[in-house]
Design an enzyme around this catalytic site. Sequence first.
Site: not given
Ligand code: DOR
Ligand code: ZN
Length: 346
Positions: A13, A15, A99, A136, A174, A247
């Site tokens: 997971h 970003h 997702k 999520h 998460h 995450d």
């Molecule tokens: O804290 C988070 N940040 N939770 C998420 O689900 C998305 C992520 C983000 O993309 O910044």
């Molecule tokens: Zn995430």
Amino acid sequence: MQQLTLIRPDDWHLHLRDGALLNSTVPASARVFNRAVIMPNLVPPVTTVAMALDYRQRIMSALPPSMSFEPMMALYLTAETSAAEVAKAASDPHIIGFKLYPSGATTNSAAGVKSVEALAPVLEAMQEHQVPLLVHGEVTDGDIDIFDREKVFIDRHLVPITTQFPALSLVLEHITTGDAVDFVSQANDKVAATITPQHLLMNRNDLLVGGVRPHNYCLPILKRREHQQRLQQAALSGSPKFFLGTDSAPHVKANKETSCGCAGCYSAPAAIELYAEFFSQHDALDKLENFASRFGAEFYGLPLNQQRLTLTRSEWAVPQSLETADGSIVPYYAGQSLQWQLAELG
Ligand code: DOR
Ligand code: ZN
């Protein structure tokens, strides 16, 4: 123990964002992880196979030639996602799943799902084509307390989905509560969960006691200590249903240290070291390899990585700040010390 060698881990997971920031985020993860599930919450969201393959290209262009890394793309599920797109996703080896973001739940989730019930035909297609659903798991209703949103989502949506689609692979991402641990533990073996470093190492006191700590703010939000302990027990239990997903979610410092700060912890620069810290604190470093390098791959039906990664016991401090093309980013755990350090990948 002074040294620990593991199968090279994967991050289930992650970003990475887009544009010039990829020049920072891609090497930060590729220094450790072989594969990573890349979240699709860009603007606009990555809703189709074609968009995901373009995004994947941009990620690969930011990978230094000396590094190896395999982005496994997650598509953003919307009310418009068709069964045909599911079939297309199923046949592309670079796409790992869809997702589900409830609309308004988190960063760039405005295009997310407003009615989970209306997804039934597309979930049916995912079950049929064996495409995993990544979730999520938080409701977004204004009248549900932020600390209860995960439990309510499980009761309201996940119990019905797993009953209606028993052969659907589902990852509750998460997780933050004992309720999620119970749900995943009791569900069939098609259901698993990822756990972040911040939810293992911290609870809501670390967010709120002695002042608001914006760099510990993420969604789902840190919960009370009892929930943290349930997550810790799940990660330490050796159950293959619980595995690593950082995450890691970078936001520039100016968007975190402000009157309405963004949710997300940029843990990638110290990710495996943070998990090692947790397992070491619990005298359970022998459990790290399965959690970080085996259970996720097995769940997704993928081979284990061939490479090995070595950590050595040697104290270091996470940098206070990192300069990126988008501005300064304060990494998760900035300025704090960690006991384990990456020594070698090979
Ligand atoms: O804290 C988070 N940040 N939770 C998420 O689900 C998305 C992520 C983000 O993309 O910044
Ligand atoms: Zn995430």
